[in-house]
Design a protein around this motif. Structure first.
Motif, PDB file in Angstrom:
ATOM      1  N   ILE A 131       0.821  -1.216   0.000  1.00 15.73           N
ATOM      2  CA  ILE A 131       0.000   0.000   0.000  1.00 15.73           C
ATOM      3  C   ILE A 131       0.859   1.271   0.000  1.00 15.73           C
ATOM      4  N   GLU A 132       1.816   1.333   0.901  1.00 14.34           N
ATOM      5  CA  GLU A 132       2.630   2.551   1.009  1.00 14.34           C
ATOM      6  C   GLU A 132       3.413   2.830  -0.267  1.00 14.34           C
ATOM      7  N   GLU A 133       3.942   1.758  -0.855  1.00 13.88           N
ATOM      8  CA  GLU A 133       4.697   1.913  -2.108  1.00 13.88           C
ATOM      9  C   GLU A 133       3.784   2.443  -3.216  1.00 13.88           C
ATOM     10  N   LEU A 134       2.584   1.934  -3.260  1.00 10.78           N
ATOM     11  CA  LEU A 134       1.656   2.378  -4.312  1.00 10.78           C
ATOM     12  C   LEU A 134       1.338   3.859  -4.153  1.00 10.78           C
ATOM     13  N   LEU A 135       1.085   4.269  -2.919  1.00  9.43           N
ATOM     14  CA  LEU A 135       0.761   5.681  -2.685  1.00  9.43           C
ATOM     15  C   LEU A 135       1.920   6.574  -3.130  1.00  9.43           C
ATOM     16  N   THR A 136       3.120   6.099  -2.910  1.00 11.86           N
ATOM     17  CA  THR A 136       4.302   6.856  -3.332  1.00 11.86           C
ATOM     18  C   THR A 136       4.391   6.980  -4.854  1.00 11.86           C
ATOM     19  N   ASP A 137       3.986   5.927  -5.557  1.00 11.07           N
ATOM     20  CA  ASP A 137       4.145   5.900  -7.015  1.00 11.07           C
ATOM     21  C   ASP A 137       2.988   6.552  -7.778  1.00 11.07           C
ATOM     22  N   LEU A 138       1.943   6.950  -7.078  1.00 12.47           N
ATOM     23  CA  LEU A 138       0.734   7.409  -7.778  1.00 12.47           C
ATOM     24  C   LEU A 138       0.985   8.559  -8.738  1.00 12.47           C
ATOM     25  N   SER A 139       1.767   9.540  -8.294  1.00 14.16           N
ATOM     26  CA  SER A 139       1.913  10.708  -9.167  1.00 14.16           C
ATOM     27  C   SER A 139       2.667  10.337 -10.448  1.00 14.16           C
ATOM     28  N   GLN A 140       3.583   9.377 -10.345  1.00 17.29           N
ATOM     29  CA  GLN A 140       4.259   8.927 -11.569  1.00 17.29           C
ATOM     30  C   GLN A 140       3.336   8.068 -12.439  1.00 17.29           C
ATOM     31  N   LEU A 141       2.524   7.264 -11.811  1.00 14.27           N
ATOM     32  CA  LEU A 141       1.556   6.465 -12.584  1.00 14.27           C
ATOM     33  C   LEU A 141       0.574   7.374 -13.318  1.00 14.27           C
ATOM     34  N   ASN A 142       0.234   8.452 -12.673  1.00  8.56           N
ATOM     35  CA  ASN A 142      -0.714   9.410 -13.252  1.00  8.56           C
ATOM     36  C   ASN A 142      -0.187  10.044 -14.543  1.00  8.56           C
TER      37      ASN A 142
END
Ligand code: PLP
Length: 222
Positions: A131-142
């Motif tokens: 979960i924490e890793e995903l939250l960190t990567d969100l802006s790049q995924l966006n």
């Protein structure tokens, strides 16, 4: 055999809301059984291995209205083939893979529908974001504008109680909600791919929009 498959599919359809999409997972399942599922109304098929899937797609070419879902861990060297041959990819499990898929999608001028695979409980045997890793990567995924990111996919660890199972699916749904509230222009969280043969009723209770069922339809795999 074909009667049993049709009967199972009828039973499952009676249990699930009409807007939940039933994906038949056909890894190691024969073409004959896949045709029986198609006859019983299944139009969504999921496979986890590229070579096996391509061979089956060849043999089922006459069934032109199938939607193909890729559900297995995907190595980047197979990304192009998967993009060319599947409508949905449920198993995008790292930023690096997402970036590769985005780049190739640009070259192919396509906008594949994908899920981000998340581990809501620690599980060393599974791929996916914590979960924490995903939250960190969100802006790049966006920023991956060729990908049509539709939501989250999860597979739970083995051995959970019913309560733990429901809680883990709810946690996935809450995570999707949390991401929705961050209002990323490019991250839709409208779909949730969760629920397998042993736990799909809990997944539906927690808001699954797609369930992925294999053994309950086709019998046990080896
Ligand atoms: C095999 C598989 C399923 C289906 O599992 P069953 O227990 O046969 O229902 C669902 N999702 C994924 C990712 C799988 O690999």
């Amino acid at each position: 055999m074909t009667d049993l498959i049709a009967q199972k599919i009828t039973e499952i359809n009676a249990q699930i809301p009409a807007d939940v999409r039933l994906i038949a997972i056909t890894k190691q399942v024969s073409i004959e059984k896949m045709r029986a599922a198609y006859q019983a109304g299944i139009r969504d098929f999921g496979e986890n291995r590229l070579q096996e899937a391509l061979a089956k797609q060849q043999q089922l070419q006459d069934l032109s209205d199938i939607t193909w879902h890729f559900i297995g861990h995907l190595q980047t060297n197979k990304a192009k083939k998967v993009l060319e041959n599947f409508d949905w990819i449920h198993s995008v499990d790292s930023l690096k893979l997402a970036q590769v898929l985005n780049k190739i999608s640009g070259e192919l001028a396509i906008h594949p529908k994908v899920f981000l695979q998340v581990k809501v409980l620690p599980d060393p045997n599974k791929y996916g974001w914590q979960i924490e890793e995903l939250l960190t990567d969100l802006s790049q995924l966006n920023q991956l504008e060729n990908l049509n990111i539709q939501g989250l996919m999860t597979i739970l660890p083995l051995g959970l109680s019913d309560l733990e199972t429901l809680a883990a699916f709810k946690k996935t749904q809450e995570l999707a909600d949390q991401i929705k509230q961050e209002n990323f222009a490019h991250l839709s969280m409208s779909q949730l791919s969760m629920g397998m043969s042993g736990d799909y009723l809990f997944a539906i209770q927690a808001g699954a929009t797609m369930i992925r069922l294999g053994q309950i339809i086709f019998g046990e795999r080896n």
